[in-house]
Design an enzyme around this catalytic site. Sequence first.
Site, PDB file in Angstrom:
ATOM      1  N   ASP A 170      34.066 -19.925  -2.768  1.00  0.00           N
ATOM      2  CA  ASP A 170      35.341 -19.194  -2.799  1.00  0.00           C
ATOM      3  C   ASP A 170      35.264 -17.925  -1.964  1.00  0.00           C
ATOM      4  O   ASP A 170      36.197 -17.571  -1.241  1.00  0.00           O
ATOM      5  CB  ASP A 170      35.820 -18.911  -4.240  1.00  0.00           C
ATOM      6  CG  ASP A 170      34.708 -18.655  -5.225  1.00  0.00           C
ATOM      7  OD1 ASP A 170      33.568 -19.052  -4.954  1.00  0.00           O
ATOM      8  OD2 ASP A 170      34.968 -18.048  -6.278  1.00  0.00           O
ATOM      9  N   TYR A 227      34.132 -37.579  -3.755  1.00  0.00           N
ATOM     10  CA  TYR A 227      34.630 -38.635  -2.878  1.00  0.00           C
ATOM     11  C   TYR A 227      33.901 -39.957  -3.099  1.00  0.00           C
ATOM     12  O   TYR A 227      34.212 -40.951  -2.450  1.00  0.00           O
ATOM     13  CB  TYR A 227      34.523 -38.211  -1.405  1.00  0.00           C
ATOM     14  CG  TYR A 227      35.485 -37.102  -1.073  1.00  0.00           C
ATOM     15  CD1 TYR A 227      35.371 -35.869  -1.690  1.00  0.00           C
ATOM     16  CD2 TYR A 227      36.504 -37.285  -0.157  1.00  0.00           C
ATOM     17  CE1 TYR A 227      36.254 -34.844  -1.410  1.00  0.00           C
ATOM     18  CE2 TYR A 227      37.389 -36.269   0.129  1.00  0.00           C
ATOM     19  CZ  TYR A 227      37.254 -35.047  -0.491  1.00  0.00           C
ATOM     20  OH  TYR A 227      38.128 -34.039  -0.209  1.00  0.00           O
ATOM     21  N   ASP A 232      35.982 -30.418   3.071  1.00  0.00           N
ATOM     22  CA  ASP A 232      37.301 -30.942   3.412  1.00  0.00           C
ATOM     23  C   ASP A 232      38.304 -29.783   3.471  1.00  0.00           C
ATOM     24  O   ASP A 232      39.082 -29.643   4.416  1.00  0.00           O
ATOM     25  CB  ASP A 232      37.713 -31.951   2.321  1.00  0.00           C
ATOM     26  CG  ASP A 232      38.854 -32.842   2.752  1.00  0.00           C
ATOM     27  OD1 ASP A 232      39.296 -32.731   3.905  1.00  0.00           O
ATOM     28  OD2 ASP A 232      39.314 -33.659   1.934  1.00  0.00           O
TER      29      ASP A 232
END
Length: 487
Positions: A214, A134, A238
């Site tokens: 994950d 980001y 996010d």
Amino acid sequence: MSFTTKDGKKLITVIPGDGIGPEVVNSAKQIIEAAGVKIEWEEREAGASVFKKGLQSGVPQETIDSISKTRVVLKGPLETPVGFGEKSANVTLRKLFETYGNIRPVRELPGVITPYSGRGIDLVVVRENVEDLYAGIEHMQTPGVAQCLKIISKKGCEKIVRLAFEFALSEGRKKVHCATKSNIMKFTEGYLKKTFEEVAKEYPDIEANHIIIDNCAHQLVKKPEQFDVIVTTNMNGDIISDLTSALIGGLGFAPSANLGTDVAIFEAVHGSAPKYAGLNVINPTALISSAVLMLRHFQEIEAAQMIEHALLVTLEEGKVKTGDVVGYDKGTPTTKYTEEIIKNLGRKSSKWQVRDYKPLIMPKVSEDIALVKPTSRRTVGADIFIESSLSPLELGKSLESIAEGTALKLKMISNRGTKVYPPTGAITDCIDHYRCRFILLNGGNDLTDAQILELLNKVLQKYKWMHIEKLQEFDGQLGYTKAQGED
Ligand code: NAP
């Protein structure tokens, strides 16, 4: 930190935002006022309306000035132009005011039935908010290859990890998980893991675990009640925080706080949901709960708890239900839902509790620009990134002869991270973006910039290059990773 006016009111910057923003912000403002908190709102613009006026940042100077003064913002969602062009005004605001910690709590709510109801989900995602992909540093490397830099700093990791532990303490939470992809990105994601393991020792009463991101997503769906606080990098945070909001009923119920040392911005996790704008059908709970986080931030704990109780009573009684819960054709209008919460101010549920909050102590991390100071460092080579449609074999042979007579030799070439020269027998579908690794010839100690430039000068006679990375060692540790298949 906040600003109090002469007549004892908190001065807050309010940004109604785009789409459903004005409706949810209005709802939260009415409830706060009904709870008796003395606030003066300074309304400012950002987002779509500002982009339309031609301001590329989406955040005008008056908004920046207001936030610099008030230090606290209640913000509706802002639309982000998709694809090329303007940056997200949300991300700009978070970055301008260095709100490095994004706190995203979710808890099971009465009357909001999900496949997880009854399991007591009550967890917080602490997302790093300004670094990672980001940082938005993107470049086209060749006409057909794009790149985005993933920037992760020791300072950023220290701040977010400490904030996660301090937030856990402020809510009496017992466990913090650090979720990373450090198995693949050893330096960037690995920095968060390493810092977490160091800082955790300072919080012996909190259980600290690392989990691969994950598997974290998998475990969140399988057994979400095992989590208490999850600290993670920006992109991971996010994604998993949208996942966690779905576990408790969806984005309509997910609040957030963007916290920095100086400024705090409170907003829902959701966006501007343009298809519902102006219809008076959306769920304002996420923004109301964000406002609760805001009240806690400036120590209006009693009012914060009063609103939280009223919300729980409203949901438990179920006289009003929003469209996202029961279907938009049957849902209670946003304004009526708001009125019902206001009616319930002062009431408490006998079954659904509100946490006892202690003040959150924002971590103190050195402001030194260079936080890490190695005692030794040296440059041992350079990766030159070259645009070429030659085969790896042709390019390799050519670069070997170009490097002759310089201080460096070609060690290997990789394509999208996989070694393709010297040939390994692997099948790689190459693209015109080669990373060509040159290292110091035997016996060399510290490569100079002049030596790198001498090689680069020779390379550019024949090839297009788009960037170069120094291969460095800090305190004897390699400061670069090897390619897949490189020895
Ligand atoms: P979104 O606005 O969050 O909406 C996605 C879906 O979530 C909606 O269609 C709706 O689902 C549900 N939803 C969101 N808020 C709700 C609410 N308050 N009550 C009930 N349901 C709600 O995501 P998006 O459509 O991807 O993004 C739209 C714009 O918002 C984009 O420009 C995006 O960049 C921006 N955005 C801004 C922020 C921010 O300001 N922080 C965050 C995210 C996105 P159903 O249709 O299933 O009912």
